[in-house]
Each structure stands twice: as C-alpha cells, then as structure tokens.
Design a protein around this motif. Sequence first.
Motif, PDB file in Angstrom:
ATOM      1  N   TYR A 126       0.832  -1.207   0.000  1.00 60.53           N
ATOM      2  CA  TYR A 126       0.000   0.000   0.000  1.00 60.53           C
ATOM      3  C   TYR A 126       0.865   1.254   0.000  1.00 60.53           C
ATOM      4  N   ALA A 127       1.924   1.259   0.789  1.00 59.35           N
ATOM      5  CA  ALA A 127       2.781   2.437   0.854  1.00 59.35           C
ATOM      6  C   ALA A 127       3.399   2.727  -0.513  1.00 59.35           C
ATOM      7  N   GLN A 128       3.807   1.674  -1.215  1.00 60.21           N
ATOM      8  CA  GLN A 128       4.399   1.864  -2.533  1.00 60.21           C
ATOM      9  C   GLN A 128       3.396   2.441  -3.518  1.00 60.21           C
ATOM     10  N   ALA A 129       2.168   1.894  -3.526  1.00 62.31           N
ATOM     11  CA  ALA A 129       1.132   2.408  -4.435  1.00 62.31           C
ATOM     12  C   ALA A 129       0.830   3.875  -4.150  1.00 62.31           C
ATOM     13  N   LEU A 130       0.757   4.235  -2.872  1.00 67.57           N
ATOM     14  CA  LEU A 130       0.441   5.614  -2.509  1.00 67.57           C
ATOM     15  C   LEU A 130       1.585   6.561  -2.884  1.00 67.57           C
ATOM     16  N   LEU A 131       2.828   6.146  -2.662  1.00 63.85           N
ATOM     17  CA  LEU A 131       3.953   7.008  -3.026  1.00 63.85           C
ATOM     18  C   LEU A 131       4.052   7.174  -4.541  1.00 63.85           C
ATOM     19  N   GLU A 132       3.808   6.116  -5.291  1.00 66.56           N
ATOM     20  CA  GLU A 132       3.840   6.245  -6.750  1.00 66.56           C
ATOM     21  C   GLU A 132       2.726   7.163  -7.237  1.00 66.56           C
ATOM     22  N   HIS A 133       1.590   7.128  -6.560  1.00 72.05           N
ATOM     23  CA  HIS A 133       0.503   8.051  -6.888  1.00 72.05           C
ATOM     24  C   HIS A 133       0.942   9.495  -6.624  1.00 72.05           C
ATOM     25  N   LEU A 134       1.602   9.732  -5.501  1.00 66.66           N
ATOM     26  CA  LEU A 134       2.066  11.079  -5.173  1.00 66.66           C
ATOM     27  C   LEU A 134       3.186  11.521  -6.113  1.00 66.66           C
ATOM     28  N   ASP A 135       4.008  10.558  -6.558  1.00 67.63           N
ATOM     29  CA  ASP A 135       5.010  10.885  -7.585  1.00 67.63           C
ATOM     30  C   ASP A 135       4.320  11.391  -8.846  1.00 67.63           C
ATOM     31  N   ALA A 136       3.281  10.660  -9.259  1.00 68.50           N
ATOM     32  CA  ALA A 136       2.569  11.032 -10.484  1.00 68.50           C
ATOM     33  C   ALA A 136       1.899  12.391 -10.352  1.00 68.50           C
ATOM     34  N   GLN A 137       1.463  12.729  -9.121  1.00 67.84           N
ATOM     35  CA  GLN A 137       0.828  14.023  -8.882  1.00 67.84           C
ATOM     36  C   GLN A 137       1.859  15.131  -8.622  1.00 67.84           C
ATOM     37  N   ARG A 138       3.144  14.766  -8.647  1.00 70.75           N
ATOM     38  CA  ARG A 138       4.255  15.704  -8.420  1.00 70.75           C
ATOM     39  C   ARG A 138       4.274  16.296  -7.012  1.00 70.75           C
ATOM     40  N   VAL A 139       3.607  15.613  -6.094  1.00 71.24           N
ATOM     41  CA  VAL A 139       3.737  15.990  -4.684  1.00 71.24           C
ATOM     42  C   VAL A 139       5.101  15.546  -4.175  1.00 71.24           C
ATOM     43  N   THR A 140       5.542  14.379  -4.659  1.00 71.27           N
ATOM     44  CA  THR A 140       6.867  13.867  -4.320  1.00 71.27           C
ATOM     45  C   THR A 140       7.651  13.618  -5.603  1.00 71.27           C
ATOM     46  N   ARG A 141       8.950  13.518  -5.440  1.00 68.90           N
ATOM     47  CA  ARG A 141       9.829  13.182  -6.564  1.00 68.90           C
ATOM     48  C   ARG A 141      10.868  12.195  -6.068  1.00 68.90           C
ATOM     49  N   ARG A 142      10.988  11.070  -6.771  1.00 70.62           N
ATOM     50  CA  ARG A 142      11.880  10.004  -6.314  1.00 70.62           C
ATOM     51  C   ARG A 142      13.332  10.323  -6.651  1.00 70.62           C
ATOM     52  N   VAL A 143      14.185  10.201  -5.670  1.00 71.49           N
ATOM     53  CA  VAL A 143      15.633  10.335  -5.843  1.00 71.49           C
ATOM     54  C   VAL A 143      16.263   9.148  -5.125  1.00 71.49           C
ATOM     55  N   GLY A 144      16.669   8.147  -5.892  1.00 67.25           N
ATOM     56  CA  GLY A 144      17.188   6.925  -5.284  1.00 67.25           C
ATOM     57  C   GLY A 144      16.090   6.212  -4.519  1.00 67.25           C
ATOM     58  N   ASP A 145      16.337   5.940  -3.242  1.00 63.99           N
ATOM     59  CA  ASP A 145      15.348   5.260  -2.401  1.00 63.99           C
ATOM     60  C   ASP A 145      14.504   6.242  -1.600  1.00 63.99           C
ATOM     61  N   GLU A 146      14.715   7.526  -1.830  1.00 68.52           N
ATOM     62  CA  GLU A 146      13.980   8.536  -1.073  1.00 68.52           C
ATOM     63  C   GLU A 146      13.071   9.349  -1.987  1.00 68.52           C
ATOM     64  N   ARG A 147      12.098   9.999  -1.363  1.00 71.10           N
ATOM     65  CA  ARG A 147      11.286  10.982  -2.064  1.00 71.10           C
ATOM     66  C   ARG A 147      11.573  12.355  -1.469  1.00 71.10           C
ATOM     67  N   VAL A 148      11.706  13.327  -2.364  1.00 74.30           N
ATOM     68  CA  VAL A 148      11.884  14.712  -1.959  1.00 74.30           C
ATOM     69  C   VAL A 148      10.660  15.494  -2.420  1.00 74.30           C
ATOM     70  N   PRO A 149      10.495  16.737  -1.935  1.00 73.01           N
ATOM     71  CA  PRO A 149       9.317  17.507  -2.363  1.00 73.01           C
ATOM     72  C   PRO A 149       9.263  17.688  -3.875  1.00 73.01           C
ATOM     73  N   GLY A 150       8.089  17.446  -4.454  1.00 74.54           N
ATOM     74  CA  GLY A 150       7.870  17.673  -5.865  1.00 74.54           C
ATOM     75  C   GLY A 150       7.405  19.082  -6.135  1.00 74.54           C
ATOM     76  N   SER A 151       7.138  19.387  -7.406  1.00 76.50           N
ATOM     77  CA  SER A 151       6.766  20.755  -7.783  1.00 76.50           C
ATOM     78  C   SER A 151       5.404  21.144  -7.243  1.00 76.50           C
ATOM     79  N   ARG A 152       4.598  20.158  -6.797  1.00 82.01           N
ATOM     80  CA  ARG A 152       3.268  20.459  -6.296  1.00 82.01           C
ATOM     81  C   ARG A 152       3.104  20.023  -4.845  1.00 82.01           C
ATOM     82  N   SER A 153       4.210  20.076  -4.103  1.00 83.99           N
ATOM     83  CA  SER A 153       4.156  19.707  -2.689  1.00 83.99           C
ATOM     84  C   SER A 153       3.658  20.839  -1.822  1.00 83.99           C
ATOM     85  N   GLY A 154       3.610  22.051  -2.393  1.00 89.77           N
ATOM     86  CA  GLY A 154       3.176  23.203  -1.615  1.00 89.77           C
ATOM     87  C   GLY A 154       4.272  23.845  -0.818  1.00 89.77           C
ATOM     88  N   ARG A 155       5.502  23.360  -0.997  1.00 84.31           N
ATOM     89  CA  ARG A 155       6.637  23.955  -0.245  1.00 84.31           C
ATOM     90  C   ARG A 155       7.142  25.201  -0.926  1.00 84.31           C
TER      91      ARG A 155
END
Length: 493
Positions: free
Chosen positions: A464-493
């Motif tokens: 479930y965690a993987q599916a949710l993170l991939e969904h957030l990647d697709a929404q650009r809330v997160t961006r994958r860098v190696g084994d970590e996710r960093v804020p994406g362009s739509r994270s609101g930061r």
Amino acid sequence: MGRGGAPLTVGTAGHIDHGKTALVAALTGVDTDRLPEERRRGMTIELGYAALELPDGRQVSLVDVPGHEKLVRTMVAGATGIDLYLMVVAADDGVMPQTREHAAVLRGLGVDRGVVAITKADLADPEAARAGAAELMAGAEIVVCSARTGEGVEEVRAALGRVAAAASSRADDTRGALLHVDRSFTIHGAGRVVTGTLWSGSIGRGDELLVLPAGTPARVREVQVHDTQVQRAEAGQRVAVNLRGADPVRGDVLAAEPLAATHILDVQLDARIEHGKRVHVHHGTRESAARVAWLGGHFHQLRCEEALVARRGDRIVVRSVAPADTLGGGVVLDPAARRHGPGNDVLVRLTRLARGDDPDGDAPAAPAQQPRPAAEPLPAEAEALLQRLRAAGHEPPAHDSFEAADQALLARLRHAGRAERVGPFTFHPETLEAVRERVVAILRSEGTITLARLRDELGTSRRYAQALLEHLDAQRVTRRVGDERVPGSRSGR
C-alpha cells in the motif's frame, strides 16, 4: 446501431511508432492515415476513423489518434468522445512517455474500460512490455499480437468484444443532440461536412441545429455513419453531417438546444492543482488557456480565456503550459459558475453537486436557456461500496478481488469523481487527501520520506505504501531520488 448492442466508440492510445495504425488496419481493413504527409512521414498526424466489427457481428466506431508528444491535443480531441480504449504498447519498446501520458488522459476522461495490445511480437519478446503495461493499465485485459504476421489480431478483436459487452453506451443519454466537431471540410457539390462522436441524442436529415458558441442555425442535409447514409444517427456513433447554412470549424459544437458558452467552470479534479497556476483546459474538441483557483480538496474553479460549451457532468483534461504535460482530469460541476473563491458554503454546495444532488442556497444559476440536468444518481449498491472504501481507509481491497458487478460499480464511482484508482487499488478521495497531507507534513519537517517511513507512519504494508507514493510521484507531490522521495513541484513547499 450495430447488431447486438448500442453504439460504442473505441479509441486507440499509445506512443508514436508502436503500431496503432497498423493494428487498426489489421482489425478493420482501413488505413486511417489518409493524408499524403502521414504516408510520407510514416506517422499519424490527424485523427483517423474506421468501423470495427466485433466477433458477435456488432459494429463499433474506432478512432485512431496520433502518438507524437507534440500532438497530444489532437489525441485528447479524439479521445474525448470514446467509451473504450485500445492501448498499444510495442514489444520492442515497452511502456514509453506517451504511453504514460495517454494513460493519464484516459484516466482524466474517465475512460477506464479497454484492452491493451502488445504489438510487434514478431520483433521482440513481449513479456517485459506486458509487465510494464500490466502495471500502468491495471485490470485491463492484455493481448500479445503482431499486425504484420496477423498473430493475435483476432484475439484483440475478441477481447474488445468482451469489454464492449459490459460497457454502457452514450445512447442511454436522452438529452438533446450534441456533437463536438473534430473535422470540418467542404465537398464539391455537397458543401460543408463535419464529423465527430455524437455525445447525446440523435441527428437525422432535416433536423435544425445550432452551431455553438456562435449560435448560428444550420439544417442537416445528410447524415452518414462510416460512409453509409442513414436516416438518423444515435449517440455513441461516429457521425458525418452535411450541413446547410453554417460553416463550423473544429472545436465548435452542434446542438439541438441553445447552450450558453461559459468562461468559468467549477470542477472536481482527480488531483489538486496549485492556486493561480496557468493551464490548458481541454473540453470536447476545444481547448482554452485558463487560470486555476483552488477551492478546497479536489474542487477548483477554471477561469478560461476562450468560451467553452460545457454541460454538468462533462469530463475535462487539464494540462500544464510549460513543460507541456497532463496534470489530470475531472468532471464539470457547474458549467456557468460566477467568479468566487473558497469558503465553507462553496464546499458544501460543490460536495452536493459532486454527489449528484441539486445545489441549494444562493448558488449561481445557469442562464434560463441552458439545460442543467442533474448527474445520474448512483444506485444504493454504489453508495454502499463507497462507504466500504471510506471505512477501508488506506488499505482497500485489490481491484481484482471484487466481483464483476462491484468492479462495474467502482468504475461508476470513479467516473463520478467519487473514487480514484491508484495502482491495483481504488481509494476514497478523502483517504488520498489525508495521506497527501501527512506526506507533505513529513517532507516539511524532515525534508525527505522513504517507503519504509510512510509504511510505518500509516501502519500499513509495503504494497500500500508503494502504491500511494507512486501516486504522489505522479501528482508531483513527491519526486523520487534513489530510495527517497523529496518535495515535488506540487508539494506546496
């Protein structure tokens, strides 16, 4: 209307040079690349059309779309009227960028039934492409084929027949005739001819129609369905209409009733888009630049530069301006909204509209001449299923664990914007919004998030965690860098 069922339209999708047009030719005997430039360059540039006969003798319409990244707007114009998809993935390439973007367009338009064809199986082992397609188009039947050798082509036809048998048709829409024009040309001795997929109602010889948004009257001289003259064409069919009295262009609308053009739409999108962002809105065969106003949750107002002729319940696709990319899609809740911002009364009203209720209070009314049909109420079984999704939180059952009847109800919930597909699961939108907020909070405090961190935060499994993170990647809330996710362009930061 084809034998054995109401009219349906199938649309191709997929990356350039993956063999969409060749497969269409193998299925129908029609080369939809009719332009000299298309044949010279060996690529589809404009929309192509053919009649497809299914194994039971039923005839459906087929729209072949271009796969080049610079022609996505043409692809959207073709996909906007389809009921089923035929996603094409080449065995030697696998899933490519436009495969993913076309999949995003289909999701945005609520087209969640279809078949995946793994083409060019004579050139490469198809298994890697099959695996990638299964992940991207979860739940779709996948067929391996080769248009060149003919292997698997009839299996593709059979798979489309199975999907078509369970699909609902636009012929069930009893509202007045509505056709979004995707081609317009003149035939010597006949005059102006326009084509498009008939969204609702019917069109027959002698009918008086309006060309919108201009409001110009036009009379129907002749109607054809796949080059065959008919007395009357029904919703769900690809239609060619010979007109007298008007010269519509691509993006115009033929309608039996006056519909007011609008520049402001209240919508529910499948992803949150940041307030003030400039986007392109695709509706029917027309597009407009627009500014987004966020209203709360997945509710937004789109303030368009060009007039759109929209009805409540219509689907739209939203794309970024630069870089050009599909951000998501959604449903029109109020096609004649006044300019307003967020507020509790606004959220209450839009929530009621999203449920299919009539708006209450001092909601902005549409002009008197514009029909405002309520969205089709969901059956009790769908409401009960929605409550199951809400109760399941971030651990809903896998899609393929549901019975066929419940899978059909899930499709209706997604089409109504009340559920969202994430990998092999369907989530309640409130759950996804809550997960998004928790991830954003972790990113703000810790800078990064890992799959294990989200798994522990939610107290759930890795799947479930993987599916949710991939969904957030697709929404650009997160961006994958190696084994970590960093804020994406739509994270609101």
